[in-house]
Design a protein around this motif. Structure first.
Motif, short mmCIF file in Angstrom:
data_model
loop_
_atom_site.label_atom_id
_atom_site.label_comp_id
_atom_site.label_asym_id
_atom_site.label_seq_id
_atom_site.Cartn_x
_atom_site.Cartn_y
_atom_site.Cartn_z
N ALA A 88 0.84 -1.21 0.00
CA ALA A 88 0.00 0.00 0.00
C ALA A 88 0.87 1.25 0.00
O ALA A 88 0.57 2.22 -0.71
N ILE A 89 1.93 1.24 0.76
CA ILE A 89 2.84 2.39 0.82
C ILE A 89 3.48 2.62 -0.54
O ILE A 89 3.58 3.76 -1.03
N SER A 90 3.93 1.55 -1.19
CA SER A 90 4.55 1.67 -2.51
C SER A 90 3.56 2.21 -3.53
O SER A 90 3.91 3.07 -4.35
N PHE A 91 2.33 1.71 -3.50
CA PHE A 91 1.29 2.20 -4.40
C PHE A 91 1.07 3.69 -4.19
O PHE A 91 1.02 4.47 -5.15
N LEU A 92 0.93 4.10 -2.94
CA LEU A 92 0.70 5.51 -2.65
C LEU A 92 1.90 6.37 -3.03
O LEU A 92 1.73 7.50 -3.50
N GLN A 93 3.11 5.84 -2.86
CA GLN A 93 4.31 6.59 -3.23
C GLN A 93 4.37 6.79 -4.74
O GLN A 93 4.70 7.88 -5.21
N ARG A 94 4.03 5.76 -5.51
CA ARG A 94 4.00 5.91 -6.97
C ARG A 94 2.94 6.93 -7.38
O ARG A 94 3.15 7.71 -8.30
N GLN A 95 1.80 6.91 -6.68
CA GLN A 95 0.75 7.87 -6.99
C GLN A 95 1.21 9.30 -6.67
O GLN A 95 0.95 10.22 -7.44
N VAL A 96 1.90 9.48 -5.56
CA VAL A 96 2.43 10.80 -5.21
C VAL A 96 3.44 11.26 -6.25
O VAL A 96 3.43 12.42 -6.69
N ASP A 97 4.32 10.34 -6.70
CA ASP A 97 5.31 10.70 -7.71
C ASP A 97 4.64 11.12 -9.02
O ASP A 97 5.03 12.12 -9.64
N ARG A 98 3.61 10.36 -9.44
CA ARG A 98 2.89 10.69 -10.67
C ARG A 98 2.20 12.04 -10.55
O ARG A 98 2.27 12.88 -11.45
N LEU A 99 1.55 12.28 -9.41
CA LEU A 99 0.86 13.55 -9.21
C LEU A 99 1.85 14.71 -9.11
O LEU A 99 1.55 15.82 -9.56
N GLN A 100 3.04 14.46 -8.56
CA GLN A 100 4.06 15.50 -8.48
C GLN A 100 4.53 15.88 -9.88
O GLN A 100 4.72 17.06 -10.19
N LYS A 101 4.68 14.87 -10.76
CA LYS A 101 5.06 15.16 -12.14
C LYS A 101 3.98 15.96 -12.85
O LYS A 101 4.28 16.90 -13.60
N GLU A 102 2.71 15.60 -12.63
CA GLU A 102 1.61 16.36 -13.22
C GLU A 102 1.60 17.80 -12.71
O GLU A 102 1.39 18.74 -13.49
N LEU A 103 1.85 17.98 -11.43
CA LEU A 103 1.88 19.32 -10.85
C LEU A 103 3.04 20.12 -11.42
O LEU A 103 2.88 21.30 -11.75
N ASP A 104 4.21 19.48 -11.56
CA ASP A 104 5.36 20.18 -12.14
C ASP A 104 5.08 20.60 -13.58
O ASP A 104 5.42 21.72 -13.99
N ALA A 105 4.43 19.71 -14.34
CA ALA A 105 4.09 20.06 -15.73
C ALA A 105 3.09 21.21 -15.78
O ALA A 105 3.21 22.12 -16.60
N ALA A 106 2.10 21.19 -14.89
CA ALA A 106 1.12 22.26 -14.85
C ALA A 106 1.77 23.59 -14.44
O ALA A 106 1.46 24.64 -15.01
N ASN A 107 2.69 23.54 -13.48
CA ASN A 107 3.40 24.75 -13.07
C ASN A 107 4.27 25.29 -14.20
O ASN A 107 4.37 26.50 -14.40
N ALA A 108 4.92 24.38 -14.95
CA ALA A 108 5.74 24.81 -16.08
C ALA A 108 4.86 25.47 -17.14
O ALA A 108 5.24 26.51 -17.71
N ASP A 109 3.69 24.90 -17.41
CA ASP A 109 2.76 25.52 -18.36
C ASP A 109 2.31 26.89 -17.86
O ASP A 109 2.24 27.84 -18.64
N LEU A 110 2.03 26.98 -16.58
CA LEU A 110 1.59 28.25 -16.01
C LEU A 110 2.68 29.31 -16.14
O LEU A 110 2.40 30.45 -16.52
N ILE A 111 3.91 28.93 -15.85
CA ILE A 111 5.02 29.88 -15.97
C ILE A 111 5.21 30.27 -17.43
O ILE A 111 5.41 31.45 -17.75
N ARG A 112 5.12 29.29 -18.34
CA ARG A 112 5.29 29.58 -19.76
C ARG A 112 4.21 30.54 -20.24
O ARG A 112 4.48 31.49 -20.96
N PHE A 113 2.96 30.31 -19.83
CA PHE A 113 1.87 31.19 -20.25
C PHE A 113 2.00 32.57 -19.60
O PHE A 113 1.66 33.58 -20.21
#
Length: 170
Positions: A88-113
């Protein structure tokens, strides 16, 4: 002959182990009779005697957290016998990593715009698509001579049944 003492149901541990629940039962405070599955899982994974030894070695204020941890791990082991709560911890950690990447991409788009200057407002005098008010559907092109030369395109007869441009000229 009526008894004046109130009836206390046995704790989930004593009920599961089919023994009489004594007043000083180590399990009674942590395994209430309303939660029989909690003790059943803990007993299946760790064993009742091991849990009793563990609780007796701990200070009273630490026992509640220990029982909650044992119950969580036991339930996780019942659901996933190989990995237990680590799965369960590994699953949640992978989910946090995936969501962190999505957040980083959204922040990069926001900065670019935010850093991109807005496009200039459209010029009201500029015609879009080269349409100048006449012969728009005629598909004409301009050569160096004085006469424009028409060529046929498949959509001419769809939009204009008389042929030529939208203004009716060939």
């Amino acid at each position: 002959m009526a008894s004046s003492s109130s009836y206390n149901p046995p704790c989930a541990a004593c009920k599961f182990l089919r023994r009489k629940c004594m007043p000083g039962c180590i399990f009674s405070a942590y395994f209430p009779p309303e939660e029989p599955q909690k003790f059943a899982n803990v007993h299946k994974i760790f064993g009742a005697s091991n849990v009793a030894k563990l609780l007796n070695e701990l200070l009273p204020h630490q026992r509640d957290d220990a029982v909650n941890s044992l119950a969580y791990e036991a339930e996780a082991r019942v659901r996933d016998p190989v990995y237990g709560c680590i799965g369960a911890i590994s699953f949640l950690q992978r989910q946090v990593d995936r969501l962190q990447k999505e957040l980083d991409a959204a922040n990069a788009d926001l900065i670019r715009f935010a850093c991109t200057p807005p496009p200039p407002p459209p010029d009201p005098n500029r015609r879009i698509g080269g349409y100048n008010g006449g012969g728009g559907g005629g598909a004409r092109f301009y050569q160096t001579g004085s006469l424009p030369i028409s060529y046929a395109v498949p959509w001419n007869d769809i939009y204009n049944s008389h042929g030529g441009g939208m203004d009716g000229n060939n």
